[in-house]
Write a protein that holds these residues in place. Structure first.
Motif, PDB file in Angstrom:
ATOM      1  N   LYS A 172       0.842  -1.192   0.000  1.00 24.19           N
ATOM      2  CA  LYS A 172       0.000   0.000   0.000  1.00 24.19           C
ATOM      3  C   LYS A 172       0.883   1.250   0.000  1.00 24.19           C
ATOM      4  N   VAL A 173       0.399   2.289  -0.661  1.00 27.66           N
ATOM      5  CA  VAL A 173       1.023   3.611  -0.596  1.00 27.66           C
ATOM      6  C   VAL A 173       0.025   4.553   0.065  1.00 27.66           C
ATOM      7  N   ALA A 174       0.413   5.141   1.190  1.00 26.65           N
ATOM      8  CA  ALA A 174      -0.473   6.048   1.931  1.00 26.65           C
ATOM      9  C   ALA A 174      -0.087   7.496   1.666  1.00 26.65           C
ATOM     10  N   THR A 175      -1.060   8.315   1.330  1.00 27.46           N
ATOM     11  CA  THR A 175      -0.819   9.740   1.086  1.00 27.46           C
ATOM     12  C   THR A 175      -1.642  10.577   2.055  1.00 27.46           C
ATOM     13  N   GLY A 176      -1.235  11.829   2.245  1.00 27.19           N
ATOM     14  CA  GLY A 176      -1.869  12.699   3.235  1.00 27.19           C
ATOM     15  C   GLY A 176      -3.018  13.524   2.715  1.00 27.19           C
ATOM     16  N   HIS A 177      -3.655  13.117   1.645  1.00 24.58           N
ATOM     17  CA  HIS A 177      -4.786  13.885   1.111  1.00 24.58           C
ATOM     18  C   HIS A 177      -5.912  13.956   2.136  1.00 24.58           C
ATOM     19  N   ASN A 178      -6.424  15.160   2.358  1.00 24.99           N
ATOM     20  CA  ASN A 178      -7.484  15.354   3.339  1.00 24.99           C
ATOM     21  C   ASN A 178      -8.819  15.654   2.662  1.00 24.99           C
ATOM     22  N   LEU A 179      -9.861  15.835   3.481  1.00 28.30           N
ATOM     23  CA  LEU A 179     -11.207  16.064   2.954  1.00 28.30           C
ATOM     24  C   LEU A 179     -11.275  17.309   2.078  1.00 28.30           C
ATOM     25  N   THR A 180     -10.611  18.380   2.500  1.00 28.71           N
ATOM     26  CA  THR A 180     -10.625  19.620   1.724  1.00 28.71           C
ATOM     27  C   THR A 180      -9.973  19.406   0.360  1.00 28.71           C
ATOM     28  N   ASP A 181      -8.862  18.664   0.334  1.00 28.08           N
ATOM     29  CA  ASP A 181      -8.194  18.325  -0.931  1.00 28.08           C
ATOM     30  C   ASP A 181      -9.138  17.552  -1.845  1.00 28.08           C
ATOM     31  N   GLU A 182      -9.786  16.548  -1.268  1.00 28.32           N
ATOM     32  CA  GLU A 182     -10.607  15.645  -2.076  1.00 28.32           C
ATOM     33  C   GLU A 182     -11.852  16.335  -2.616  1.00 28.32           C
ATOM     34  N   ILE A 213       0.481   0.036  -7.490  1.00 24.55           N
ATOM     35  CA  ILE A 213       0.230  -0.275  -6.091  1.00 24.55           C
ATOM     36  C   ILE A 213      -1.004   0.483  -5.591  1.00 24.55           C
ATOM     37  N   THR A 214      -1.823  -0.195  -4.803  1.00 22.74           N
ATOM     38  CA  THR A 214      -3.015   0.418  -4.230  1.00 22.74           C
ATOM     39  C   THR A 214      -2.647   1.630  -3.379  1.00 22.74           C
ATOM     40  N   ARG A 215      -3.305   2.751  -3.629  1.00 23.85           N
ATOM     41  CA  ARG A 215      -3.078   3.970  -2.853  1.00 23.85           C
ATOM     42  C   ARG A 215      -4.212   4.153  -1.845  1.00 23.85           C
ATOM     43  N   ILE A 216      -3.857   4.577  -0.645  1.00 27.95           N
ATOM     44  CA  ILE A 216      -4.859   4.771   0.401  1.00 27.95           C
ATOM     45  C   ILE A 216      -4.737   6.178   0.987  1.00 27.95           C
ATOM     46  N   LYS A 217      -5.874   6.693   1.497  1.00 30.57           N
ATOM     47  CA  LYS A 217      -5.919   8.051   2.045  1.00 30.57           C
ATOM     48  C   LYS A 217      -6.624   8.005   3.401  1.00 30.57           C
ATOM     49  N   PRO A 218      -5.908   7.662   4.458  1.00 29.91           N
ATOM     50  CA  PRO A 218      -6.539   7.552   5.785  1.00 29.91           C
ATOM     51  C   PRO A 218      -7.120   8.858   6.313  1.00 29.91           C
ATOM     52  N   LEU A 219      -6.650   9.999   5.815  1.00 26.00           N
ATOM     53  CA  LEU A 219      -7.176  11.300   6.265  1.00 26.00           C
ATOM     54  C   LEU A 219      -8.331  11.781   5.393  1.00 26.00           C
ATOM     55  N   TYR A 220      -8.932  10.899   4.652  1.00 26.91           N
ATOM     56  CA  TYR A 220      -9.909  11.242   3.622  1.00 26.91           C
ATOM     57  C   TYR A 220     -11.085  12.059   4.152  1.00 26.91           C
TER      58      TYR A 220
END
Length: 334
Positions: A172-182, A213-220
């Motif tokens: 997994k690749v985790a990125t810091g994208h947040n709700l405002t970004d999305e 690779i699957t990307r994930i955004k825990p701060l989504y």
């Protein structure tokens, strides 16, 4: 002064979505719980995963790494990767790396680094100078084939992060994208009627293409404002300087508009993103052609792609040709 909902301590924040008052301790705990909920609800991380966190030195990725370390500690494999894109104004790239390195040393998490100038023989400073030449000086006109620096920077980062993850067997690749970004990105894709990009939006970008690779955004589902406050109260060192090349980013204006809407219609970003995931995304994904879902490998670099030649290789070739034909490139002022 309001009191915390869960104790008698003074509140330090009103949660943007529901205006719930929380003290410092309960606010930090609240953010952890919401990130855990997103991870569990969308099955972002399992005990067997080897997770690569894309670290930039900014508040989002620094916060993400800190929270994942807090949640999992040594229970899963976590490493970080910093991509040096070569932005020298205000010493941006070098300072970003130092901040990222300090956090990784504090958390005892391995930090890897890739320098794109070593990989490509040019960097974002070079792209910026090329853009000035292509669009006629410092007051560049909109339009034309040359995109903004942020577009090229994002493409390069995605490519090298994915390539590193593949070569080092991360799951997994985790990125810091947040709700405002999305919310901003979703609205931008809507304006462009880009159904393919909208269909891939979400807390996770699952793919069956080998080499992607699957990307994930825990701060989504965490607002940017909440991340700012979390970084402050959790004392997370991060680089507050903005990249000088990001000032003309089109998404910046969309973000400002979304924030204005949020002021008089609280929860707009949260419910827009959440309802999109529940109702529209499944329908949109069904409109994507099977050809674009099919497994392919780039005929130049061999990495996974949905086309014969990946966007990175096409862009790299075009930029190299432009650089070679612009003899004035080295004489352009920063």
């Amino acid at each position: 002064m309001k009191k915390c909902k869960f104790c008698s301590q003074p509140a330090v924040i009103l949660i943007p979505l529901n205006q719930m008052p929380l003290c410092k301790m309960h606010f930090i705990s609240y953010i952890h719980d919401r990130v855990k909920k997103t991870i569990n609800q969308y099955n972002l991380i399992t005990s067997d995963d080897k997770v690569l966190v894309a670290l930039s030195g900014g508040k989002d990725s620094q916060t993400l790494l800190t929270i994942l370390h807090e949640i999992y500690n040594k229970d899963i494999q976590i490493e970080a990767l910093y991509i040096n894109v070569g932005v020298t104004p205000k010493n941006y790239s070098n300072d970003s790396y130092e901040v990222a390195k300090d956090l990784c040393e504090k958390l005892e998490i391995p930090l890897n680094m890739i320098d794109i100038k070593t990989e490509l023989e040019f960097d974002i400073d070079t792209v910026h100078k090329l853009g000035l030449l292509q669009k006629g000086g410092k007051h560049r006109k909109k339009g034309g084939r040359f995109r903004g620096e942020c577009s090229y920077c994002g493409l390069f980062k995605r490519y090298f992060i994915n390539k590193f993850a593949v070569l080092n067997k991360f799951t997994k690749v985790a990125t810091g994208h947040n709700l405002t970004d999305e919310a901003t990105q979703l609205m931008g894709n809507f304006f462009n009627v880009d159904m393919e990009l909208m269909s891939r939006a979400g807390p996770t970008t699952m793919t069956e293409v080998q080499g992607l690779i699957t990307r994930i955004k825990p701060l989504y589902f965490i607002y940017e404002q909440e991340i700012v406050m979390y970084a402050y109260y959790a004392k997370i060192h991060h680089l507050s300087t903005e990249c000088e090349y990001a000032t003309d980013s089109p998404s910046g204006n969309i973000k400002k508009s979304m924030l204005k809407i949020e002021e008089f219609r609280r929860g707009t970003m949260f419910y827009m993103v959440k309802k999109f995931q529940e109702r529209l995304k499944p329908t949109l994904f069904g409109t994507i052609s099977e050809e674009k879902k099919a497994e392919k490998k780039c005929i130049i670099c061999g990495m996974g792609t949905y086309m014969e030649t990946c966007a990175f290789c096409r862009t790299k070739k075009r930029l190299q040709e432009l650089i070679l034909t612009n003899t004035k490139l080295r004489n352009v002022d920063d």
